[in-house]
Design a protein around this motif. Sequence first.
Motif, PDB file in Angstrom:
ATOM      1  N   ASP A 203      -8.501  -1.572  -0.299  1.00 17.96           N
ATOM      2  CA  ASP A 203      -7.781  -2.828  -0.534  1.00 17.96           C
ATOM      3  C   ASP A 203      -6.286  -2.582  -0.666  1.00 17.96           C
ATOM      4  OD1 ASP A 203     -10.093  -4.271  -0.434  1.00 17.96           O
ATOM      5  OD2 ASP A 203     -10.330  -4.458  -2.605  1.00 17.96           O
ATOM      6  N   THR A 204      -5.921  -1.498  -1.354  1.00 18.57           N
ATOM      7  CA  THR A 204      -4.508  -1.161  -1.500  1.00 18.57           C
ATOM      8  C   THR A 204      -3.897  -0.802  -0.156  1.00 18.57           C
ATOM      9  OG1 THR A 204      -4.797  -0.378  -3.780  1.00 18.57           O
ATOM     10  CG2 THR A 204      -2.865   0.413  -2.581  1.00 18.57           C
ATOM     11  N   THR A 205      -4.627   0.003   0.618  1.00 19.78           N
ATOM     12  CA  THR A 205      -4.138   0.380   1.945  1.00 19.78           C
ATOM     13  C   THR A 205      -3.940  -0.848   2.814  1.00 19.78           C
ATOM     14  OG1 THR A 205      -5.246   2.522   1.852  1.00 19.78           O
ATOM     15  CG2 THR A 205      -4.643   1.699   4.029  1.00 19.78           C
ATOM     16  N   ASP A 206      -4.934  -1.729   2.816  1.00 20.86           N
ATOM     17  CA  ASP A 206      -4.849  -2.937   3.640  1.00 20.86           C
ATOM     18  C   ASP A 206      -3.659  -3.798   3.225  1.00 20.86           C
ATOM     19  OD1 ASP A 206      -7.071  -2.185   5.062  1.00 20.86           O
ATOM     20  OD2 ASP A 206      -8.464  -3.488   3.966  1.00 20.86           O
ATOM     21  N   GLU A 207      -3.433  -3.906   1.932  1.00 23.44           N
ATOM     22  CA  GLU A 207      -2.315  -4.723   1.452  1.00 23.44           C
ATOM     23  C   GLU A 207      -0.985  -4.131   1.898  1.00 23.44           C
ATOM     24  OE1 GLU A 207      -0.149  -6.272  -2.665  1.00 23.44           O
ATOM     25  OE2 GLU A 207      -2.086  -5.250  -2.782  1.00 23.44           O
ATOM     26  N   ILE A 208      -0.856  -2.824   1.788  1.00 29.26           N
ATOM     27  CA  ILE A 208       0.401  -2.175   2.181  1.00 29.26           C
ATOM     28  C   ILE A 208       0.613  -2.281   3.684  1.00 29.26           C
ATOM     29  CG2 ILE A 208       1.611   0.041   2.320  1.00 29.26           C
ATOM     30  CD1 ILE A 208       0.299   0.782  -0.355  1.00 29.26           C
ATOM     31  N   MET A 209      -0.446  -2.111   4.461  1.00 19.56           N
ATOM     32  CA  MET A 209      -0.314  -2.214   5.916  1.00 19.56           C
ATOM     33  C   MET A 209       0.060  -3.635   6.334  1.00 19.56           C
ATOM     34  SD  MET A 209      -0.734   0.836   7.054  1.00 19.56           S
ATOM     35  CE  MET A 209      -0.002   1.439   5.517  1.00 19.56           C
ATOM     36  N   GLU A 210      -0.541  -4.632   5.685  1.00 16.63           N
ATOM     37  CA  GLU A 210      -0.202  -6.026   5.985  1.00 16.63           C
ATOM     38  C   GLU A 210       1.243  -6.322   5.594  1.00 16.63           C
ATOM     39  OE1 GLU A 210      -0.538  -9.759   7.492  1.00 16.63           O
ATOM     40  OE2 GLU A 210      -2.027  -8.156   7.644  1.00 16.63           O
ATOM     41  N   ALA A 211       1.665  -5.791   4.458  1.00 18.95           N
ATOM     42  CA  ALA A 211       3.047  -5.987   4.015  1.00 18.95           C
ATOM     43  C   ALA A 211       4.021  -5.312   4.974  1.00 18.95           C
ATOM     44  CB  ALA A 211       3.227  -5.430   2.602  1.00 18.95           C
ATOM     45  N   THR A 212       3.639  -4.149   5.482  1.00 19.06           N
ATOM     46  CA  THR A 212       4.491  -3.446   6.447  1.00 19.06           C
ATOM     47  C   THR A 212       4.631  -4.259   7.714  1.00 19.06           C
ATOM     48  OG1 THR A 212       3.763  -1.313   5.557  1.00 19.06           O
ATOM     49  CG2 THR A 212       4.787  -1.301   7.741  1.00 19.06           C
TER      50      THR A 212
ATOM     51  N   GLN B 240      11.960  -1.355   0.118  1.00 22.13           N
ATOM     52  CA  GLN B 240      12.004  -2.519  -0.759  1.00 22.13           C
ATOM     53  C   GLN B 240      11.525  -3.768  -0.019  1.00 22.13           C
ATOM     54  OE1 GLN B 240      12.799  -2.576  -4.188  1.00 22.13           O
ATOM     55  NE2 GLN B 240      11.762  -4.541  -3.851  1.00 22.13           N
ATOM     56  N   ASP B 241      11.837  -3.854   1.285  1.00 21.51           N
ATOM     57  CA  ASP B 241      11.388  -5.003   2.076  1.00 21.51           C
ATOM     58  C   ASP B 241       9.863  -5.058   2.124  1.00 21.51           C
ATOM     59  OD1 ASP B 241      14.042  -5.692   2.722  1.00 21.51           O
ATOM     60  OD2 ASP B 241      14.044  -4.288   4.410  1.00 21.51           O
ATOM     61  N   ILE B 242       9.242  -3.898   2.245  1.00 20.64           N
ATOM     62  CA  ILE B 242       7.780  -3.832   2.278  1.00 20.64           C
ATOM     63  C   ILE B 242       7.212  -4.182   0.908  1.00 20.64           C
ATOM     64  CG2 ILE B 242       5.800  -2.331   2.682  1.00 20.64           C
ATOM     65  CD1 ILE B 242       7.607  -0.723   4.607  1.00 20.64           C
ATOM     66  N   ALA B 243       7.839  -3.647  -0.136  1.00 22.96           N
ATOM     67  CA  ALA B 243       7.386  -3.957  -1.499  1.00 22.96           C
ATOM     68  C   ALA B 243       7.477  -5.456  -1.770  1.00 22.96           C
ATOM     69  CB  ALA B 243       8.226  -3.183  -2.511  1.00 22.96           C
ATOM     70  N   ASP B 244       8.532  -6.093  -1.267  1.00 23.71           N
ATOM     71  CA  ASP B 244       8.721  -7.522  -1.488  1.00 23.71           C
ATOM     72  C   ASP B 244       7.613  -8.365  -0.856  1.00 23.71           C
ATOM     73  OD1 ASP B 244      11.035  -6.999  -2.860  1.00 23.71           O
ATOM     74  OD2 ASP B 244      12.370  -7.446  -1.171  1.00 23.71           O
ATOM     75  N   GLU B 245       6.934  -7.808   0.140  1.00 27.62           N
ATOM     76  CA  GLU B 245       5.860  -8.542   0.822  1.00 27.62           C
ATOM     77  C   GLU B 245       4.480  -8.237   0.232  1.00 27.62           C
ATOM     78  OE1 GLU B 245       6.429 -10.816   2.905  1.00 27.62           O
ATOM     79  OE2 GLU B 245       8.543 -10.444   3.327  1.00 27.62           O
TER      80      GLU B 245
ATOM     81  N   ALA C 106       8.482   1.751  -6.218  1.00 30.52           N
ATOM     82  CA  ALA C 106       8.048   3.031  -6.793  1.00 30.52           C
ATOM     83  C   ALA C 106       6.584   3.298  -6.471  1.00 30.52           C
ATOM     84  CB  ALA C 106       8.271   3.025  -8.299  1.00 30.52           C
ATOM     85  N   ALA C 107       5.763   2.246  -6.475  1.00 28.25           N
ATOM     86  CA  ALA C 107       4.340   2.412  -6.160  1.00 28.25           C
ATOM     87  C   ALA C 107       4.158   2.823  -4.708  1.00 28.25           C
ATOM     88  CB  ALA C 107       3.586   1.112  -6.446  1.00 28.25           C
ATOM     89  N   LEU C 108       4.969   2.257  -3.824  1.00 27.99           N
ATOM     90  CA  LEU C 108       4.895   2.648  -2.415  1.00 27.99           C
ATOM     91  C   LEU C 108       5.253   4.123  -2.257  1.00 27.99           C
ATOM     92  CD1 LEU C 108       6.503  -0.375  -0.510  1.00 27.99           C
ATOM     93  CD2 LEU C 108       4.090   0.107  -0.920  1.00 27.99           C
ATOM     94  N   HIS C 109       6.283   4.543  -2.974  1.00 29.50           N
ATOM     95  CA  HIS C 109       6.693   5.948  -2.885  1.00 29.50           C
ATOM     96  C   HIS C 109       5.664   6.887  -3.526  1.00 29.50           C
ATOM     97  CE1 HIS C 109      10.565   5.965  -0.905  1.00 29.50           C
ATOM     98  NE2 HIS C 109      10.951   4.916  -1.620  1.00 29.50           N
ATOM     99  N   TYR C 110       4.843   6.363  -4.394  1.00 25.12           N
ATOM    100  CA  TYR C 110       3.759   7.171  -4.966  1.00 25.12           C
ATOM    101  C   TYR C 110       2.755   7.541  -3.879  1.00 25.12           C
ATOM    102  CZ  TYR C 110      -0.347   8.428  -7.726  1.00 25.12           C
ATOM    103  OH  TYR C 110      -1.443   9.090  -8.242  1.00 25.12           O
ATOM    104  N   HIS C 111       2.509   6.612  -2.969  1.00 27.68           N
ATOM    105  CA  HIS C 111       1.543   6.841  -1.898  1.00 27.68           C
ATOM    106  C   HIS C 111       2.180   7.444  -0.649  1.00 27.68           C
ATOM    107  CE1 HIS C 111      -1.563   4.775  -4.138  1.00 27.68           C
ATOM    108  NE2 HIS C 111      -0.812   3.695  -4.257  1.00 27.68           N
ATOM    109  N   TYR C 112       3.446   7.120  -0.413  1.00 26.95           N
ATOM    110  CA  TYR C 112       4.137   7.594   0.795  1.00 26.95           C
ATOM    111  C   TYR C 112       5.509   8.127   0.395  1.00 26.95           C
ATOM    112  CZ  TYR C 112       0.565   4.554   2.795  1.00 26.95           C
ATOM    113  OH  TYR C 112      -0.623   3.947   3.099  1.00 26.95           O
ATOM    114  N   ASP C 113       5.798   9.352   0.780  1.00 27.76           N
ATOM    115  CA  ASP C 113       7.049   9.977   0.356  1.00 27.76           C
ATOM    116  C   ASP C 113       8.271   9.258   0.901  1.00 27.76           C
ATOM    117  OD1 ASP C 113       5.722  11.894  -1.087  1.00 27.76           O
ATOM    118  OD2 ASP C 113       5.723  13.373   0.537  1.00 27.76           O
ATOM    119  N   SER C 114       8.141   8.667   2.083  1.00 29.83           N
ATOM    120  CA  SER C 114       9.301   8.059   2.723  1.00 29.83           C
ATOM    121  C   SER C 114       8.865   6.883   3.598  1.00 29.83           C
ATOM    122  CB  SER C 114      10.028   9.089   3.600  1.00 29.83           C
ATOM    123  OG  SER C 114       9.178   9.492   4.675  1.00 29.83           O
ATOM    124  N   LYS C 115       9.846   6.120   4.054  1.00 27.68           N
ATOM    125  CA  LYS C 115       9.559   5.038   4.994  1.00 27.68           C
ATOM    126  C   LYS C 115       8.940   5.599   6.264  1.00 27.68           C
ATOM    127  CE  LYS C 115      12.738   3.194   7.650  1.00 27.68           C
ATOM    128  NZ  LYS C 115      13.904   2.406   8.159  1.00 27.68           N
TER     129      LYS C 115
END
Length: 201
Positions: A4-13, A28-33, A39-48
């Motif tokens: 569910d977390t992966t799907d949410e991040i991919m949809e936001a991306t 930040q643009d991805i986090a906003d979506e 910070a949570a995105l960077h926990y899962h992915y080191d970089s854009k």
Amino acid sequence: MTDDTTDEIMEATYTALCEHGYASLRMQDIADESTKSKAALHYHYDSKHDLLVAFLEHLRDELAGRVTEFREGDPSERLAEFLDEFLLPGDDTPGEEWGTAILEIKAQGPYDDAFRDRLQRIDDIWVDVVREAIADGVDAGVVREDVDPDDVAEFVVSLVMGTQARNVAIGYPRERTHASLTDYIEERVLVDGETLGVAEE
């Protein structure tokens, strides 16, 4: 990370890419979506870059599931459905913003090994689907025996992908390539008397 977390991040991306494009995209643009913080995105992915590589893998997995329908049934009908799906706009066709964003990502392929590798895997799915339909058509007697499935698949996919890029860049009508490819397959690939998408009785 849960599905569910992966799907949410991919949809936001996806949404952020459509809104901001590749060049201007920020974490930040991805986090906003999404409901996740930067910070949570960077926990899962080191970089854009790492996130976008994962996003391309996600697109590949989605495409693999999407093309399942083109791997079964009458070969001629499968070819017709493939051309309709990827060349004729429909209600679920992604908008211009997505076309622009993915074209920007593809343009990074020559300079980025990770992007190029994932884009190649996506390309391989397209080619395999068409190749399988042509090869099955030879076995079923609806495709000419002298046709090389590999050559036809590479040609068809090159035209489809090139048309998509031209459509984004200059508004070239995809319907024109659809008509040309249909004529090519009926005249040069199928046996005499066969019509693309309609098996001869």
